[in-house]
Write an enzyme that holds these catalytic residues in place. Sequence first.
Site, PDB file in Angstrom:
ATOM      1  N   PHE A 366       0.792  -1.227   0.000  1.00  0.00           N
ATOM      2  CA  PHE A 366       0.000   0.000   0.000  1.00  0.00           C
ATOM      3  C   PHE A 366       0.827   1.281   0.000  1.00  0.00           C
ATOM      4  O   PHE A 366       0.361   2.324   0.385  1.00  0.00           O
ATOM      5  CB  PHE A 366      -1.022   0.003   1.139  1.00  0.00           C
ATOM      6  CG  PHE A 366      -0.461  -0.351   2.483  1.00  0.00           C
ATOM      7  CD1 PHE A 366       0.146   0.602   3.256  1.00  0.00           C
ATOM      8  CD2 PHE A 366      -0.569  -1.644   2.957  1.00  0.00           C
ATOM      9  CE1 PHE A 366       0.662   0.280   4.482  1.00  0.00           C
ATOM     10  CE2 PHE A 366      -0.059  -1.966   4.205  1.00  0.00           C
ATOM     11  CZ  PHE A 366       0.555  -1.003   4.968  1.00  0.00           C
ATOM     12  N   LYS A 384       6.437   5.431   6.259  1.00  0.00           N
ATOM     13  CA  LYS A 384       5.614   4.684   5.298  1.00  0.00           C
ATOM     14  C   LYS A 384       4.550   5.626   4.777  1.00  0.00           C
ATOM     15  O   LYS A 384       3.811   6.224   5.551  1.00  0.00           O
ATOM     16  CB  LYS A 384       4.984   3.484   6.004  1.00  0.00           C
ATOM     17  CG  LYS A 384       4.132   2.639   5.096  1.00  0.00           C
ATOM     18  CD  LYS A 384       3.735   1.351   5.793  1.00  0.00           C
ATOM     19  CE  LYS A 384       4.187   0.155   5.004  1.00  0.00           C
ATOM     20  NZ  LYS A 384       4.075  -1.098   5.706  1.00  0.00           N
ATOM     21  N   ASP A 481      -0.623  -9.867   9.698  1.00  0.00           N
ATOM     22  CA  ASP A 481       0.197  -9.939   8.487  1.00  0.00           C
ATOM     23  C   ASP A 481       1.620 -10.369   8.837  1.00  0.00           C
ATOM     24  O   ASP A 481       2.596  -9.755   8.420  1.00  0.00           O
ATOM     25  CB  ASP A 481       0.170  -8.604   7.744  1.00  0.00           C
ATOM     26  CG  ASP A 481       0.493  -8.768   6.259  1.00  0.00           C
ATOM     27  OD1 ASP A 481       0.603  -9.927   5.809  1.00  0.00           O
ATOM     28  OD2 ASP A 481       0.646  -7.754   5.567  1.00  0.00           O
TER      29      ASP A 481
END
Length: 679
Positions: A366, A384, A481
């Site tokens: 993403f 990020k 994740d």
Amino acid sequence: MVLAMSFAFLLFFPIVVQSQATEFIFNGFNGSEMSRISLEGASIVKPSGALKLTNASNNVIGHAFYTNPIDMYSNSSLDPNASSFSTSFVFAIKPSTSSPGGYGLAFTLSPSKQFPGAQPEHYLGIFNSSNDGNASNHVFAVEFDTVKGYKENSDKEGNHVGVNNNSVDSIISWAAGYYEYDKDNDANFNELTLESGDPIRAWIQYDGVKKVVNVTISPFLEEEHKPTKPLISHPIDLTPILNKTMYVGFSAATGQKTSFHYILGWSFSMNITAPSLNISQLPLPPPMENSSSAYKPQLKVVIASLSAITLILLGILFFFTCFKKMVQHHSLEDWELDCPHRFQYKDLYAATKGFKETGVIGVGGFGAVYKGIVPATGSEVAVKKIMHNSIQGMREFAAEIESLGRLRHKNLVNLQGWCKRKNDLLIVYDYIPNGSLDSLIFKPKNNFVLTWDARYNILKGIAAGLLYLHEEWEQVVIHRDVKSSNVLIDAELNARLGDFGLARLFDHDKLSHTTNVVGTIGYIAPELARTGKVSTSSDVFAYGILLLEVATGRRPIGSSNFVLVDWIMECHQLGQILDALDPKLNSNYMVDEAELVLELGLLCSHHKPEARPTMRQVTRYLSGDDPLPAVVDWGSVDFHSGGEMNSRNLAVISGYMTTTSYHSSSIGDITSSSIDAGR
Ligand SMILES: *[C@@H]1O[C@H](CO)[C@@H](O)[C@H](O)[C@H]1NC(C)=O
Ligand SMILES: *[C@@H]1O[C@H](CO)[C@@H](O)[C@H](O)[C@H]1NC(C)=O
Ligand SMILES: *[C@@H]1O[C@H](CO)[C@@H](O)[C@H](O)[C@H]1NC(C)=O
Ligand SMILES: *[C@@H]1O[C@H](CO)[C@@H](O)[C@H](O)[C@H]1NC(C)=O
Ligand SMILES: *[C@@H]1O[C@H](CO)[C@@H](O)[C@H](O)[C@H]1NC(C)=O
Ligand SMILES: *[C@@H]1O[C@H](CO)[C@@H](O)[C@H](O)[C@H]1NC(C)=O
Ligand SMILES: *[C@@H]1O[C@H](CO)[C@@H](O)[C@H](O)[C@H]1NC(C)=O
Ligand SMILES: *[C@@H]1O[C@H](CO)[C@@H](O)[C@H](O)[C@H]1NC(C)=O
Ligand SMILES: *[C@@H]1O[C@H](CO)[C@@H](O)[C@H](O)[C@H]1NC(C)=O
Ligand SMILES: *[C@@H]1O[C@H](CO)[C@@H](O)[C@H](O)[C@H]1NC(C)=O
Ligand SMILES: *[C@@H]1O[C@H](CO)[C@@H](O)[C@H](O)[C@H]1NC(C)=O
Ligand SMILES: *[C@@H]1O[C@H](CO)[C@@H](O)[C@H](O)[C@H]1NC(C)=O
């Protein structure tokens, strides 16, 4: 040989003597200079002597060319090549207050001073959509552009310098800046913001013999200090591009956004280095925003006489700064103000040097991750950037991050904070130097092999981190994740689990919790793929896959239906589980530990959640406090209600089939096993 040389000497010597170098210099542009310059469009010369190419209107074009054409070739039939030339100028691009960021200016060589039908914006007032890229333009330009190219992949940086041949698409472009040599004689790159309003020096040199064009820029200093290493040095033969005679000058344009483009001084010369400008005669870029420190004392006197005006300007500036601050504060919602982990965008922008592409240290499902250095503290961070996020509940999101920001464990990547800007979300983490476990195992540099001890220590570390998330913190945090690319390795080769808890934040905008599966193919527990129900045991499943991956050095899913779990189960059933170990270990491993890791991997990635251990049990097995129970042969387990399955089918269900069904239901045509899903 000697004869030939003296012949050549005789041939060339007279030409050198005869050739007259065309040369001119403008130390500012004042009344008496005006006949030497042809203006067109929005260009005007200010009373100060500054040449202003554009004004605050949208979509205007300004041209300023040296009135007479210039001979670009030698008259001698012996040299068919375009001659060398050189130019030096000082420019300033001042953003307008109404809509800053408006396009660039270009030093231009063209067969004509007129550009009928030329378009503004990206076309720089030189080209239009129908003639862009056509060799019959015979235009050579060097652009100083403040916006990104309009086409994909062209002029990637917003703030850039580019060399253009007949087209707005540069044949080469580079982030605007200059090189400085440090004491070790290494060239360090310093970025220079073209649109700062500050004067900038530029040099363009074409070597007609070597056929190289050099472009150099530098901040405007009192002494002419030309960086030794050019910003761009690009081989190009201008002979096919340049006509016999050419006009030289500048073109600039605005678009939806506008800037003022100024030329403060300019010199040009054929064949020899362009003469130096006389700083003391140059006009100031109006209006002066910065201190006068860069100018000569004579100018300071002028400025002193203008101090009253300066004071008033400063007052206005101060007022506007305060006003802007107030407005900025106003646009923050109340809840945002009590978020201790909220970063200011400008700080992150500065830390990452404007999110430069060279600072990208990773690209995830993403968004990209940038390395940055917070100027105030000098500490390294990883930022990020999640672009165009569709999170609706920004407030809940912030609350979530604020709470995750309080997690502290030596095996977790410390989440420092967050920032939102328009639709982009920025999440700030500690910077971890050794990169991801994934890259250490699968893409190691210099044939580096992670030793068994390091692997075991890393696996224990991840287990400790997950245990903390699941059981030891004030809330239960499900990672969702867990995978090797989310494990970062620090300088001491300790594991740090990253991106924890974030996955569930991306649920808020999804239609239904049950159809939205977040995770990565190959690591998704079967019950998660079937029902979408997440639990700590789905994290354990992914951890089991990770154990197998680290021990074997193989991806969870390989080509031609290879499924790691399946294969290891087969080795186990044949009583040869150690055959599955990473051959790169070269038999350097502890047999007990290796068996433990592989069997624990099978146990954790059991298709039935209730058969998997908890992370607390996992840590006890790994530390040897409890003996590992025997791995159940999956072949005897009744998996589907009533369905008999052999080991292969079951293993397939635990890995590959689930991902396939997941593909078709949610994402379509994912082909790589490592693509993040659901984001
Ligand atoms: C214009 O500048 C030149 C030098 O560049 C100077 O000799 C001349 O006096 C100036 N003219 C005016 C009107 O300021
Ligand atoms: C800018 O220049 C254009 C073209 O010369 C002119 O039409 C326009 O009125 C100017 N705008 C301003 C704000 O001066
Ligand atoms: C540049 O110099 C070369 C030789 O040094 C000469 O032949 C040529 O005419 C010169 N070109 C121009 C445009 O002055
Ligand atoms: C070439 O010849 C023309 C005409 O004789 C002359 O005007 C021009 O200055 C010459 N150009 C160069 C570069 O010598
Ligand atoms: C002109 O350019 C061609 C091609 O680069 C080169 O081979 C030739 O030597 C050049 N001529 C002169 C006189 O420099
Ligand atoms: C430039 O040169 C080309 C070919 O050398 C010629 O076709 C064209 O007409 C020239 N352009 C101008 C404006 O003189
Ligand atoms: C584009 O520019 C060329 C050359 O300047 C001109 O002849 C042509 O008419 C222009 N085309 C359009 C669509 O404006
Ligand atoms: C380039 O421009 C010339 C003259 O305007 C035109 O005849 C030719 O078709 C154009 N070529 C392309 C590829 O557009
Ligand atoms: C310059 O552009 C023309 C097309 O406009 C192309 O044919 C030529 O190869 C280009 N030259 C260089 C050196 O890139
Ligand atoms: C262009 O830059 C290169 C690389 O620094 C240098 O070797 C060369 O001499 C320069 N050429 C000119 C004409 O400045
Ligand atoms: C620059 O201009 C100043 C004032 O016009 C003059 O005194 C000085 O000699 C000039 N410097 C050079 C290097 O030409
Ligand atoms: C303008 O101000 C900035 C920040 O105050 C400073 O970094 C820069 O060097 C100044 N530029 C000039 C030309 O004085």
